[in-house]
Structures are given as C-alpha cells and as structure tokens.
Design a protein around this motif. Structure first.
Motif, PDB file in Angstrom:
ATOM      1  N   VAL A 167       0.852  -1.186   0.000  1.00 24.82           N
ATOM      2  CA  VAL A 167       0.000   0.000   0.000  1.00 24.82           C
ATOM      3  C   VAL A 167       0.887   1.236   0.000  1.00 24.82           C
ATOM      4  CG1 VAL A 167      -1.550   1.372   1.448  1.00 24.82           C
ATOM      5  CG2 VAL A 167      -1.991  -1.073   1.099  1.00 24.82           C
ATOM      6  N   ILE A 168       0.583   2.180  -0.878  1.00 22.56           N
ATOM      7  CA  ILE A 168       1.268   3.477  -0.883  1.00 22.56           C
ATOM      8  C   ILE A 168       0.203   4.519  -0.614  1.00 22.56           C
ATOM      9  CG2 ILE A 168       2.666   5.122  -2.179  1.00 22.56           C
ATOM     10  CD1 ILE A 168       2.578   1.612  -3.472  1.00 22.56           C
ATOM     11  N   VAL A 185       3.248  -1.409   3.951  1.00 23.71           N
ATOM     12  CA  VAL A 185       2.748  -0.055   3.750  1.00 23.71           C
ATOM     13  C   VAL A 185       3.909   0.922   3.630  1.00 23.71           C
ATOM     14  CG1 VAL A 185       1.371   1.829   4.698  1.00 23.71           C
ATOM     15  CG2 VAL A 185       0.621  -0.538   5.021  1.00 23.71           C
ATOM     16  N   ILE A 186       3.872   1.709   2.567  1.00 28.59           N
ATOM     17  CA  ILE A 186       4.801   2.829   2.401  1.00 28.59           C
ATOM     18  C   ILE A 186       4.007   4.106   2.615  1.00 28.59           C
ATOM     19  CG2 ILE A 186       6.307   4.065   0.803  1.00 28.59           C
ATOM     20  CD1 ILE A 186       6.896   1.386  -0.552  1.00 28.59           C
ATOM     21  N   HIS A 187       4.405   4.852   3.625  1.00 26.35           N
ATOM     22  CA  HIS A 187       3.724   6.104   3.968  1.00 26.35           C
ATOM     23  C   HIS A 187       4.436   7.244   3.269  1.00 26.35           C
ATOM     24  CE1 HIS A 187       2.769   9.284   7.286  1.00 26.35           C
ATOM     25  NE2 HIS A 187       1.985   9.436   6.222  1.00 26.35           N
ATOM     26  N   LEU A 188       3.772   7.829   2.284  1.00 25.99           N
ATOM     27  CA  LEU A 188       4.316   9.010   1.617  1.00 25.99           C
ATOM     28  C   LEU A 188       4.036  10.205   2.527  1.00 25.99           C
ATOM     29  CD1 LEU A 188       5.668  10.470  -0.695  1.00 25.99           C
ATOM     30  CD2 LEU A 188       3.498  10.438  -1.941  1.00 25.99           C
ATOM     31  N   ASN A 189       4.936  10.428   3.456  1.00 26.75           N
ATOM     32  CA  ASN A 189       4.760  11.458   4.476  1.00 26.75           C
ATOM     33  C   ASN A 189       5.361  12.765   3.968  1.00 26.75           C
ATOM     34  OD1 ASN A 189       4.582  13.062   6.712  1.00 26.75           O
ATOM     35  ND2 ASN A 189       5.572  11.638   8.116  1.00 26.75           N
ATOM     36  N   GLU A 194       4.841  17.629  10.759  1.00 27.08           N
ATOM     37  CA  GLU A 194       3.516  17.649  11.362  1.00 27.08           C
ATOM     38  C   GLU A 194       2.932  16.262  11.584  1.00 27.08           C
ATOM     39  OE1 GLU A 194       1.004  20.126   8.971  1.00 27.08           O
ATOM     40  OE2 GLU A 194       2.568  21.615   8.653  1.00 27.08           O
ATOM     41  N   GLU A 195       3.438  15.263  10.875  1.00 22.80           N
ATOM     42  CA  GLU A 195       2.866  13.923  10.960  1.00 22.80           C
ATOM     43  C   GLU A 195       3.950  12.901  11.277  1.00 22.80           C
ATOM     44  OE1 GLU A 195       0.811  13.050   7.356  1.00 22.80           O
ATOM     45  OE2 GLU A 195      -0.582  14.720   7.559  1.00 22.80           O
ATOM     46  N   THR A 196       3.554  11.849  11.938  1.00 20.39           N
ATOM     47  CA  THR A 196       4.473  10.750  12.221  1.00 20.39           C
ATOM     48  C   THR A 196       4.007   9.513  11.468  1.00 20.39           C
ATOM     49  OG1 THR A 196       3.204  10.119  14.193  1.00 20.39           O
ATOM     50  CG2 THR A 196       5.064  11.635  14.501  1.00 20.39           C
ATOM     51  N   THR A 197       4.944   8.656  11.147  1.00 21.86           N
ATOM     52  CA  THR A 197       4.634   7.405  10.461  1.00 21.86           C
ATOM     53  C   THR A 197       4.445   6.303  11.497  1.00 21.86           C
ATOM     54  OG1 THR A 197       5.827   8.022   8.454  1.00 21.86           O
ATOM     55  CG2 THR A 197       5.506   5.662   8.856  1.00 21.86           C
ATOM     56  N   ILE A 204       8.567   7.520   3.521  1.00 15.93           N
ATOM     57  CA  ILE A 204       9.325   8.253   2.512  1.00 15.93           C
ATOM     58  C   ILE A 204       8.740   9.658   2.465  1.00 15.93           C
ATOM     59  CG2 ILE A 204       9.897   6.182   1.169  1.00 15.93           C
ATOM     60  CD1 ILE A 204       7.764   7.066  -0.882  1.00 15.93           C
ATOM     61  N   HIS A 205       9.509  10.608   1.967  1.00 15.12           N
ATOM     62  CA  HIS A 205       9.062  11.996   1.995  1.00 15.12           C
ATOM     63  C   HIS A 205       8.913  12.602   0.604  1.00 15.12           C
ATOM     64  CE1 HIS A 205       9.603  11.616   6.233  1.00 15.12           C
ATOM     65  NE2 HIS A 205      10.908  11.441   6.123  1.00 15.12           N
ATOM     66  N   HIS A 206       9.270  11.854  -0.420  1.00 13.29           N
ATOM     67  CA  HIS A 206       9.142  12.325  -1.798  1.00 13.29           C
ATOM     68  C   HIS A 206       8.900  11.119  -2.684  1.00 13.29           C
ATOM     69  CE1 HIS A 206      10.334  13.894  -5.752  1.00 13.29           C
ATOM     70  NE2 HIS A 206      10.023  15.085  -5.275  1.00 13.29           N
TER      71      HIS A 206
END
Length: 227
Positions: A167-168, A185-189, A194-197, A204-206
């Motif tokens: 899941v992305i 799960v990959i969290h595109l943060n 402001e948010e935590t994974t 990942i951030h980008h």
C-alpha cells in the motif's frame, strides 16, 4: 524469480495533488450549509476522510445538517471539485517518474472517493495509462478506509494475496487500513514536521524515493526465512 509486488496506490495526496483544491472547495461550500469549515482544518484534521464522515463530524459540533440537504451538498461539492481538477490538477511531484520506474509491477488505485473522481484525477494528470481499469472506489465496494476491507477487496480483485501487496498512501486513514489488511505499507509522508509514520509502515518523503523503497521490500520478500 519472484513475481513483482502488487502496488496499491491511494489517489488524493499520493498520486495527485488534489487535497489543497478539495480543502478550498469545501471551505467555500460547507459554510453555505451552516457548517463552519476552513481549508486549514481539512489539511490538519480530515485528510483522506470520507466526505460523509466530515459532514457528520461537523454536524456534531455545530448542529446537524438536515438530511434532505446532504445529496445537494455532496453533488455540488463533486461538481465544483471536478471543475477544479480538470483545470488545475497536477500529479504529486516525482510521481510520474516513479510510476515509470515501477512499470513491471501490477498496480491499482484504491480510493475513498467515487470512481468518477478517480478517473477524472488519472485522466487530468496523465497517469491513467499506469492503471487501466484497476480503479477501486469505496463508493463502489461499500467500505471506506480506515476499514482494511477496501484494500483487501482490491487485492482480491487483482488476484493478489494481501502479503504480496504494498500500500502506498499519504493519509493516516489509509496507512491504518493497509497495516490492518496485513499488507506492507509505504507512507508518503509529505509533512514530516507535522505527521508521524506509524510503527510497521515505511516512511518516505518524496515520490522519487518510492522505487527504492519498493525494491527493498521485494529484496526482503525474496530472501528465505532462516531455519
């Protein structure tokens, strides 16, 4: 060689940069139905949340909307949002290149939004060719994130076991749904300040980091467990 992992993408905020548009549309429209709301409120509290849930939550705080008015509210919100999307919507920065790099993987879009909105988003941003008809809407399947059933039904429709899916998703409700579904799960943060994974998800951030993250998961899957 193991089969490529199946990639299940959220739409809003993950594939396409629609959330600011949606926040603005809702901030303009909801107060006309006596539901005070701001664009910032959407970004801070309601990203990825079902529209019905947002309206009900606001109703608990400010006075419930007359049920007979909800269909006209939702219809107008969808109309205004589609208008903005067709004129202004862009893919998330780096996502077209990431999808090209992941061409060998089966892919689907799995969204809390209606199918018409998903199709509009993919067509407006030139991403439709990566997914074909593999578009799974909560409105069609009758289950909304954070319920894991949405991702599980999408995986089943794709002919994939949950443990073979990734899941992305950028939103807390989607990350929670993917983890509860038993998927990687990959969290595109995109808002790390402001948010935590959550534990169990990969941050990942980008979007440019996505191919490497998927490759690392594929490598782990291909390594047999020690006896």
């Amino acid at each position: 060689m193991p089969l490529p992992l199946c990639l299940l993408f959220d739409s809003d905020g993950t594939l396409v940069d629609s959330e600011c548009l949606l926040a603005e549309v809702m901030a303009d429209l909801l107060p006309t139905f006596n539901l005070p709301f701001s664009a910032r409120q959407y970004m801070e509290e309601f990203r990825g949340v079902r529209f019905r849930t947002i309206v009900d939550t606001l109703g608990e705080r400010h006075g419930a909307l007359n049920e007979e008015r909800f269909p006209s509210l939702e219809s107008e919100m969808r109309r205004l949002m589609e208008q903005r999307m067709r004129a202004e919507l862009l893919p998330i920065d780096g996502m077209p290149e990431a999808l090209e790099a992941l061409a060998a993987h089966p892919k689907a879009v799995v969204s809390n939004g209606p199918e018409r909105k998903i199709r509009c988003a993919m067509e407006s941003t030139g991403l439709a060719s990566h997914f074909g008809d593999n578009l799974y809407s909560a409105y069609t399947l009758g289950v909304w994130k954070p319920d894991p059933g949405l991702y599980r039904q999408a995986a089943e429709a794709m002919g994939q076991a949950p443990e073979h899916c990734v899941v992305i998703d950028d939103a807390a409700v989607g990350v929670a749904a993917g983890l509860a579904a038993g998927m990687r799960v990959i969290h595109l943060n995109r808002f790390p300040g402001e948010e935590t994974t959550p534990d169990g998800a990969i941050a990942i951030h980008h979007a440019g980091e996505l191919p490497t993250a998927v490759a690392q998961l594929a490598t782990k899957e291909s390594v047999p467990d020690p006896l």
